[in-house]
Design a protein around this motif. Structure first.
Motif, PDB file in Angstrom:
ATOM      1  N   MET A 159       0.681  -1.186   0.029  1.00 41.20           N
ATOM      2  CA  MET A 159      -0.045   0.239  -0.021  1.00 41.20           C
ATOM      3  C   MET A 159       1.016   1.119   0.137  1.00 41.20           C
ATOM      4  SD  MET A 159      -2.912   1.217   2.693  1.00 41.20           S
ATOM      5  CE  MET A 159      -4.250   0.483   2.220  1.00 41.20           C
ATOM      6  N   GLU A 160       0.498   2.120  -0.955  1.00 43.69           N
ATOM      7  CA  GLU A 160       1.355   3.228  -1.033  1.00 43.69           C
ATOM      8  C   GLU A 160       0.804   4.455   0.060  1.00 43.69           C
ATOM      9  OE1 GLU A 160       1.978   6.931  -4.298  1.00 43.69           O
ATOM     10  OE2 GLU A 160       1.131   4.924  -4.991  1.00 43.69           O
ATOM     11  N   VAL A 161       1.816   4.958   0.697  1.00 47.91           N
ATOM     12  CA  VAL A 161       1.489   6.093   1.540  1.00 47.91           C
ATOM     13  C   VAL A 161       1.280   7.278   0.862  1.00 47.91           C
ATOM     14  CG1 VAL A 161       2.207   7.366   3.534  1.00 47.91           C
ATOM     15  CG2 VAL A 161       2.745   4.828   3.605  1.00 47.91           C
ATOM     16  N   THR A 162       0.345   8.143   1.041  1.00 48.68           N
ATOM     17  CA  THR A 162       0.234   9.444   0.587  1.00 48.68           C
ATOM     18  C   THR A 162       0.360  10.421   1.630  1.00 48.68           C
ATOM     19  OG1 THR A 162      -2.222   9.668   0.819  1.00 48.68           O
ATOM     20  CG2 THR A 162      -1.308   8.619  -1.143  1.00 48.68           C
ATOM     21  N   THR A 163       0.664  11.807   1.261  1.00 49.34           N
ATOM     22  CA  THR A 163       0.780  12.777   2.190  1.00 49.34           C
ATOM     23  C   THR A 163      -0.334  13.984   1.803  1.00 49.34           C
ATOM     24  OG1 THR A 163       2.821  12.413   2.422  1.00 49.34           O
ATOM     25  CG2 THR A 163       2.355  14.762   3.208  1.00 49.34           C
ATOM     26  N   HIS A 164      -0.825  14.511   3.027  1.00 45.96           N
ATOM     27  CA  HIS A 164      -1.963  15.462   2.492  1.00 45.96           C
ATOM     28  C   HIS A 164      -1.649  16.929   3.476  1.00 45.96           C
ATOM     29  CE1 HIS A 164      -4.099  12.269   0.612  1.00 45.96           C
ATOM     30  NE2 HIS A 164      -3.788  11.635   1.415  1.00 45.96           N
ATOM     31  N   ARG A 165      -1.858  17.686   2.717  1.00 41.99           N
ATOM     32  CA  ARG A 165      -1.182  18.975   3.498  1.00 41.99           C
ATOM     33  C   ARG A 165      -2.249  20.112   3.536  1.00 41.99           C
ATOM     34  NH1 ARG A 165       3.061  17.303   0.551  1.00 41.99           N
ATOM     35  NH2 ARG A 165       4.943  17.030   1.479  1.00 41.99           N
ATOM     36  N   ALA A 166      -2.345  20.862   4.621  1.00 39.69           N
ATOM     37  CA  ALA A 166      -3.258  21.941   4.898  1.00 39.69           C
ATOM     38  C   ALA A 166      -2.417  22.969   5.612  1.00 39.69           C
ATOM     39  CB  ALA A 166      -4.484  21.683   5.676  1.00 39.69           C
ATOM     40  N   ARG A 167      -2.547  24.056   5.327  1.00 43.49           N
ATOM     41  CA  ARG A 167      -1.869  25.265   6.238  1.00 43.49           C
ATOM     42  C   ARG A 167      -2.989  26.148   6.666  1.00 43.49           C
ATOM     43  NH1 ARG A 167       1.064  30.589   4.614  1.00 43.49           N
ATOM     44  NH2 ARG A 167       2.508  30.802   6.510  1.00 43.49           N
ATOM     45  N   VAL A 168      -3.004  26.395   8.065  1.00 46.70           N
ATOM     46  CA  VAL A 168      -3.971  27.251   8.721  1.00 46.70           C
ATOM     47  C   VAL A 168      -3.236  28.248   9.516  1.00 46.70           C
ATOM     48  CG1 VAL A 168      -5.809  27.116  10.845  1.00 46.70           C
ATOM     49  CG2 VAL A 168      -5.203  25.215   9.513  1.00 46.70           C
ATOM     50  N   VAL A 169      -3.492  29.391   8.957  1.00 45.82           N
ATOM     51  CA  VAL A 169      -2.824  30.810   9.370  1.00 45.82           C
ATOM     52  C   VAL A 169      -3.902  31.649  10.355  1.00 45.82           C
ATOM     53  CG1 VAL A 169      -1.938  33.105   8.842  1.00 45.82           C
ATOM     54  CG2 VAL A 169      -1.631  30.658   7.377  1.00 45.82           C
ATOM     55  N   TRP A 170      -3.510  31.774  11.740  1.00 52.62           N
ATOM     56  CA  TRP A 170      -4.515  32.616  12.504  1.00 52.62           C
ATOM     57  C   TRP A 170      -4.467  34.023  12.020  1.00 52.62           C
ATOM     58  CZ3 TRP A 170      -3.415  36.415  16.208  1.00 52.62           C
ATOM     59  CH2 TRP A 170      -4.412  36.737  17.106  1.00 52.62           C
ATOM     60  N   GLU A 171      -5.624  34.816  11.860  1.00 49.06           N
ATOM     61  CA  GLU A 171      -5.705  36.201  11.575  1.00 49.06           C
ATOM     62  C   GLU A 171      -6.680  36.983  12.551  1.00 49.06           C
ATOM     63  OE1 GLU A 171      -7.112  35.433   7.384  1.00 49.06           O
ATOM     64  OE2 GLU A 171      -5.063  35.702   7.019  1.00 49.06           O
ATOM     65  N   GLY A 172      -6.590  36.374  13.800  1.00 50.79           N
ATOM     66  CA  GLY A 172      -7.678  36.964  14.615  1.00 50.79           C
ATOM     67  C   GLY A 172      -7.521  38.483  15.067  1.00 50.79           C
ATOM     68  N   LEU A 217      -5.383  25.302   1.112  1.00 50.03           N
ATOM     69  CA  LEU A 217      -5.175  23.870   0.469  1.00 50.03           C
ATOM     70  C   LEU A 217      -4.929  23.898  -1.010  1.00 50.03           C
ATOM     71  CD1 LEU A 217      -8.837  22.825   2.037  1.00 50.03           C
ATOM     72  CD2 LEU A 217      -6.790  22.133   2.906  1.00 50.03           C
ATOM     73  N   GLY A 218      -3.848  23.516  -0.956  1.00 53.14           N
ATOM     74  CA  GLY A 218      -3.309  23.858  -2.444  1.00 53.14           C
ATOM     75  C   GLY A 218      -3.284  25.284  -2.951  1.00 53.14           C
ATOM     76  N   GLU A 219      -3.805  25.562  -4.060  1.00 54.98           N
ATOM     77  CA  GLU A 219      -3.955  26.910  -4.472  1.00 54.98           C
ATOM     78  C   GLU A 219      -5.338  27.434  -3.953  1.00 54.98           C
ATOM     79  OE1 GLU A 219      -1.900  28.388  -6.479  1.00 54.98           O
ATOM     80  OE2 GLU A 219      -0.658  26.670  -6.200  1.00 54.98           O
ATOM     81  N   GLN A 220      -5.909  26.898  -3.042  1.00 49.97           N
ATOM     82  CA  GLN A 220      -7.397  27.629  -2.564  1.00 49.97           C
ATOM     83  C   GLN A 220      -7.110  27.936  -0.998  1.00 49.97           C
ATOM     84  OE1 GLN A 220     -10.393  24.621  -2.686  1.00 49.97           O
ATOM     85  NE2 GLN A 220     -10.097  24.224  -4.977  1.00 49.97           N
ATOM     86  N   VAL A 221      -7.723  29.235  -1.016  1.00 51.64           N
ATOM     87  CA  VAL A 221      -7.484  29.678   0.461  1.00 51.64           C
ATOM     88  C   VAL A 221      -9.141  29.889   0.802  1.00 51.64           C
ATOM     89  CG1 VAL A 221      -7.190  31.845   1.628  1.00 51.64           C
ATOM     90  CG2 VAL A 221      -5.491  30.999  -0.138  1.00 51.64           C
ATOM     91  N   LEU A 222      -9.461  29.119   2.255  1.00 53.79           N
ATOM     92  CA  LEU A 222     -10.602  29.356   2.454  1.00 53.79           C
ATOM     93  C   LEU A 222     -10.729  30.219   3.970  1.00 53.79           C
ATOM     94  CD1 LEU A 222     -13.481  28.406   2.320  1.00 53.79           C
ATOM     95  CD2 LEU A 222     -12.682  26.293   3.983  1.00 53.79           C
TER      96      LEU A 222
END
Length: 83
Positions: free
Chosen positions: A1-14, A26-31
């Motif tokens: 079974m191949e291991v995959t890596t998933h990334r997200a970056r969370v930036v606090w802006e309070g 998430l990739g090129e998307q910013v939510l």
């Protein structure tokens, strides 16, 4: 079974208007995100609980691999006090 890596970056802006404001990258998307409105967050932004429910629904959808699929999923939240 191949291991995959998933990334997200969370930036606090309070700030004064929304202490829990943050963005999820998430990739090129910013939510834009915040805490849920029930606990003082900005209801116009995504909250972690909604994003969790959406992630579960998205994974569920992939099992079907259908041409068209709509999933209306509900994730109840119950506040439980500490003893």
């Amino acid at each position: 079974m191949e291991v995959t890596t998933h990334r997200a970056r969370v930036v606090w802006e309070g700030g004064r208007e929304d202490l829990c404001a943050h963005r999820v990258e998430l990739g090129e998307q910013v939510l834009p995100a915040s805490s849920m409105a029930a606990i003082g967050g900005d209801g116009s932004k995504a909250d972690p609980e909604d994003m969790l429910v959406a992630a579960l629904s998205s994974c569920h959808m992939l099992w079907f691999c259908a041409d068209r699929f709509v999933d209306a999923i509900l994730g109840p939240w119950v506040e439980v006090g500490l003893p």
